[in-house]
Design a protein around this motif. Structure first.
Motif, PDB file in Angstrom:
ATOM      1  N   LYS A 206       0.832  -1.197   0.000  1.00 33.46           N
ATOM      2  CA  LYS A 206       0.000   0.000   0.000  1.00 33.46           C
ATOM      3  C   LYS A 206       0.866   1.246   0.000  1.00 33.46           C
ATOM      4  O   LYS A 206       1.973   1.256   0.514  1.00 33.46           O
ATOM      5  N   LEU A 207       0.323   2.306  -0.606  1.00 31.85           N
ATOM      6  CA  LEU A 207       1.059   3.567  -0.641  1.00 31.85           C
ATOM      7  C   LEU A 207       0.891   4.358   0.642  1.00 31.85           C
ATOM      8  O   LEU A 207       1.797   5.063   1.056  1.00 31.85           O
ATOM      9  N   MET A 208      -0.272   4.291   1.254  1.00 35.89           N
ATOM     10  CA  MET A 208      -0.515   5.030   2.492  1.00 35.89           C
ATOM     11  C   MET A 208       0.107   4.260   3.651  1.00 35.89           C
ATOM     12  O   MET A 208      -0.158   3.073   3.821  1.00 35.89           O
ATOM     13  N   ILE A 209       0.933   4.957   4.410  1.00 46.38           N
ATOM     14  CA  ILE A 209       1.605   4.309   5.538  1.00 46.38           C
ATOM     15  C   ILE A 209       1.275   5.054   6.829  1.00 46.38           C
ATOM     16  O   ILE A 209       0.836   6.198   6.814  1.00 46.38           O
ATOM     17  N   SER A 210       1.509   4.381   7.938  1.00 45.89           N
ATOM     18  CA  SER A 210       1.270   4.975   9.250  1.00 45.89           C
ATOM     19  C   SER A 210       2.447   5.868   9.637  1.00 45.89           C
ATOM     20  O   SER A 210       3.519   5.829   9.014  1.00 45.89           O
ATOM     21  N   CYS A 211       2.248   6.655  10.676  1.00 45.70           N
ATOM     22  CA  CYS A 211       3.336   7.492  11.192  1.00 45.70           C
ATOM     23  C   CYS A 211       4.495   6.627  11.676  1.00 45.70           C
ATOM     24  O   CYS A 211       5.660   7.000  11.506  1.00 45.70           O
ATOM     25  N   LYS A 212       4.181   5.483  12.246  1.00 41.42           N
ATOM     26  CA  LYS A 212       5.235   4.584  12.719  1.00 41.42           C
ATOM     27  C   LYS A 212       6.096   4.115  11.545  1.00 41.42           C
ATOM     28  O   LYS A 212       7.329   4.126  11.630  1.00 41.42           O
ATOM     29  N   GLU A 213       5.463   3.729  10.445  1.00 44.65           N
ATOM     30  CA  GLU A 213       6.211   3.300   9.271  1.00 44.65           C
ATOM     31  C   GLU A 213       7.010   4.462   8.680  1.00 44.65           C
ATOM     32  O   GLU A 213       8.152   4.290   8.259  1.00 44.65           O
ATOM     33  N   ALA A 214       6.412   5.656   8.660  1.00 46.78           N
ATOM     34  CA  ALA A 214       7.108   6.832   8.137  1.00 46.78           C
ATOM     35  C   ALA A 214       8.353   7.136   8.969  1.00 46.78           C
ATOM     36  O   ALA A 214       9.413   7.479   8.425  1.00 46.78           O
ATOM     37  N   THR A 215       8.230   7.007  10.275  1.00 46.66           N
ATOM     38  CA  THR A 215       9.361   7.237  11.168  1.00 46.66           C
ATOM     39  C   THR A 215      10.478   6.238  10.891  1.00 46.66           C
ATOM     40  O   THR A 215      11.655   6.614  10.805  1.00 46.66           O
ATOM     41  N   LEU A 216      10.112   4.977  10.731  1.00 52.95           N
ATOM     42  CA  LEU A 216      11.120   3.951  10.454  1.00 52.95           C
ATOM     43  C   LEU A 216      11.831   4.205   9.124  1.00 52.95           C
ATOM     44  O   LEU A 216      13.052   4.083   9.036  1.00 52.95           O
TER      45      LEU A 216
END
Length: 87
Positions: free
Chosen positions: A9-19
């Protein structure tokens, strides 16, 4: 993040964005992860701020000798420099 369902998926969570932000500073990440992060950063001001802070801290730490323990005055100078760059 290869092999996880989050890659589908293209939309990611803040946790994934941080990683991804942290990984991007240390190693090359895939074009797909960079794209997913870019899309997330368009809509999330908190992750944009985190990425900005992370870049500043990384840059400042590269200029300091990490083998020494920071004095209180050095810590204050570093904090002031970070705050100045965030403005």
């Amino acid at each position: 993040m290869a092999g996880t369902s989050s890659n589908n998926k293209l939309m990611i969570s803040c946790k994934e964005a941080t990683l991804i932000t942290i990984k991007k500073a240390e190693i090359n990440v895939s074009f797909y992860d960079k794209l997913r992060l870019f899309i997330h950063l368009i809509i999330c001001k908190y992750c944009r701020l985190f990425e900005k802070q992370n870049k500043i801290i990384d840059k400042l730490l590269k200029n300091w000798q990490t083998s020494k323990k920071l004095s209180e005055s050095d810590k204050n100078k570093l904090q002031q420099e970070i705050e100045k760059k965030l403005k």
